[in-house]
Design a protein around this motif. Structure first.
Motif, PDB file in Angstrom:
ATOM      1  N   TYR A 148      -5.250  -6.960   9.029  1.00 58.60           N
ATOM      2  CA  TYR A 148      -4.232  -6.695   8.082  1.00 58.60           C
ATOM      3  C   TYR A 148      -3.809  -8.056   7.568  1.00 58.60           C
ATOM      4  N   GLN A 149      -3.038  -8.077   6.483  1.00 60.37           N
ATOM      5  CA  GLN A 149      -2.111  -9.118   6.224  1.00 60.37           C
ATOM      6  C   GLN A 149      -2.750 -10.347   5.921  1.00 60.37           C
ATOM      7  N   VAL A 150      -4.037 -10.585   5.744  1.00 62.21           N
ATOM      8  CA  VAL A 150      -4.756 -11.884   5.464  1.00 62.21           C
ATOM      9  C   VAL A 150      -4.049 -12.593   4.475  1.00 62.21           C
ATOM     10  N   TRP A 151      -3.745 -13.480   4.419  1.00 68.20           N
ATOM     11  CA  TRP A 151      -3.431 -14.681   3.370  1.00 68.20           C
ATOM     12  C   TRP A 151      -3.006 -15.935   3.677  1.00 68.20           C
ATOM     13  N   VAL A 152      -3.455 -16.806   2.617  1.00 65.05           N
ATOM     14  CA  VAL A 152      -3.416 -18.169   2.387  1.00 65.05           C
ATOM     15  C   VAL A 152      -2.761 -18.407   1.486  1.00 65.05           C
TER      16      VAL A 152
ATOM     17  N   VAL B 291       9.663 -17.381   9.103  1.00 65.80           N
ATOM     18  CA  VAL B 291       8.462 -17.999   8.855  1.00 65.80           C
ATOM     19  C   VAL B 291       7.621 -16.678   8.319  1.00 65.80           C
ATOM     20  N   TYR B 292       7.439 -15.850   9.251  1.00 62.13           N
ATOM     21  CA  TYR B 292       6.598 -14.614   8.946  1.00 62.13           C
ATOM     22  C   TYR B 292       7.109 -13.997   7.607  1.00 62.13           C
ATOM     23  N   ARG B 293       8.578 -13.598   7.715  1.00 61.86           N
ATOM     24  CA  ARG B 293       9.109 -12.982   6.655  1.00 61.86           C
ATOM     25  C   ARG B 293       8.660 -13.756   5.271  1.00 61.86           C
ATOM     26  N   ALA B 294       8.957 -15.152   5.416  1.00 58.61           N
ATOM     27  CA  ALA B 294       8.584 -15.894   4.028  1.00 58.61           C
ATOM     28  C   ALA B 294       7.145 -15.711   3.707  1.00 58.61           C
ATOM     29  N   LEU B 295       6.119 -15.693   4.644  1.00 57.98           N
ATOM     30  CA  LEU B 295       4.670 -15.655   4.105  1.00 57.98           C
ATOM     31  C   LEU B 295       4.492 -14.470   3.725  1.00 57.98           C
ATOM     32  N   ARG B 296       5.078 -13.297   4.554  1.00 56.19           N
ATOM     33  CA  ARG B 296       4.643 -11.958   4.021  1.00 56.19           C
ATOM     34  C   ARG B 296       5.162 -11.646   2.639  1.00 56.19           C
ATOM     35  N   LEU B 297       6.478 -12.061   2.342  1.00 54.05           N
ATOM     36  CA  LEU B 297       6.822 -11.783   1.051  1.00 54.05           C
ATOM     37  C   LEU B 297       6.233 -12.747  -0.050  1.00 54.05           C
ATOM     38  N   ALA B 298       5.810 -13.971   0.325  1.00 51.45           N
ATOM     39  CA  ALA B 298       4.945 -14.768  -0.463  1.00 51.45           C
ATOM     40  C   ALA B 298       3.516 -14.235  -0.971  1.00 51.45           C
ATOM     41  N   SER B 299       3.099 -13.599   0.212  1.00 50.11           N
ATOM     42  CA  SER B 299       1.456 -12.991   0.165  1.00 50.11           C
ATOM     43  C   SER B 299       1.760 -11.626  -0.870  1.00 50.11           C
ATOM     44  N   LEU B 300       2.928 -11.141  -0.812  1.00 47.42           N
ATOM     45  CA  LEU B 300       3.101  -9.573  -1.560  1.00 47.42           C
ATOM     46  C   LEU B 300       3.301 -10.152  -3.018  1.00 47.42           C
ATOM     47  N   ALA B 301       4.111 -11.232  -3.009  1.00 49.31           N
ATOM     48  CA  ALA B 301       4.280 -11.862  -4.698  1.00 49.31           C
ATOM     49  C   ALA B 301       3.145 -12.361  -5.110  1.00 49.31           C
ATOM     50  N   ASP B 302       2.237 -13.203  -4.195  1.00 43.00           N
ATOM     51  CA  ASP B 302       1.040 -13.948  -4.968  1.00 43.00           C
ATOM     52  C   ASP B 302       0.078 -12.708  -5.292  1.00 43.00           C
TER      53      ASP B 302
END
Length: 180
Positions: free
Chosen positions: A98-102, A19-30
């Motif tokens: 760090y890494q704040v993303w919704v 879940v962490y990996r999916a959210l983190r990669l999605a944040s970087l793509a978004d």
């Protein structure tokens, strides 16, 4: 940690590394211009590195990786970290965010505020005197969120990373302003 209507914020658990990996990669793509890390680099990370990174944060007294869920689904993340303050008297601690993303589907539903409040609560529980973060100058929604939470600009804008001419504004929230 704190429910807000349909939003719940909890610490990540070790088994939630996917879940962490999916959210983190999605944040970087978004939002590639909002983070120092870059998507292409982190896409190449092996599973073991994702697991180790999350576990290092989970099992550290100085880190706070948080997961937001909204209506049962993963909606965002934030990572708090304690660091010694640049205090000439010593002994002072600051929290850094760090890494704040919704996720886009959950924006406008107070997920960002729930994440931010949870990491501020954690920083207070650790007796940090301030919470620091940097926000991209182009990120107006994030800047509004931080200002509403009491953060103020400190210092001059800085480069996000050496390879890009993107600027971020450092911001700070004093947790015990009467003691300053």
């Amino acid at each position: 940690m704190r429910p807000t209507g349909a939003v719940t914020v909890t610490r990540f658990a070790p088994q939630q590394w996917l879940v962490y990996r999916a959210l983190r990669l999605a944040s970087l793509a978004d939002a590639p211009d909002a983070f120092g890390a870059q998507l292409a680099q982190q896409q190449e990370w092996p599973d073991k590195l994702w697991q180790m990174r999350l576990e290092a944060g989970i099992f550290s007294a100085d880190a706070c990786p948080l997961l937001a869920r909204c209506d049962g689904g993963p909606a965002g993340l934030i990572w708090g970290k304690l660091e010694a303050a640049h205090d000439p008297d010593g002994g002072s601690t600051e929290a850094h965010v760090y890494q704040v993303w919704v996720a886009p589907a959950y924006r406008g539903r107070a997920v960002g505020r729930a994440l931010l409040d949870a990491v501020i609560d954690w920083a207070r529980s650790k007796n940090a005197h301030a919470v620091n973060l940097s926000v991209a100058l182009t990120a107006s929604a994030a800047t509004r969120l931080y200002r509403r939470a009491g953060f103020v600009p400190v210092g001059k804008p800085q480069l996000l990373r050496d390879s890009a001419l993107l600027l971020t504004q450092p911001m700070q929230l004093l947790l015990h302003p009467s003691q300053q």
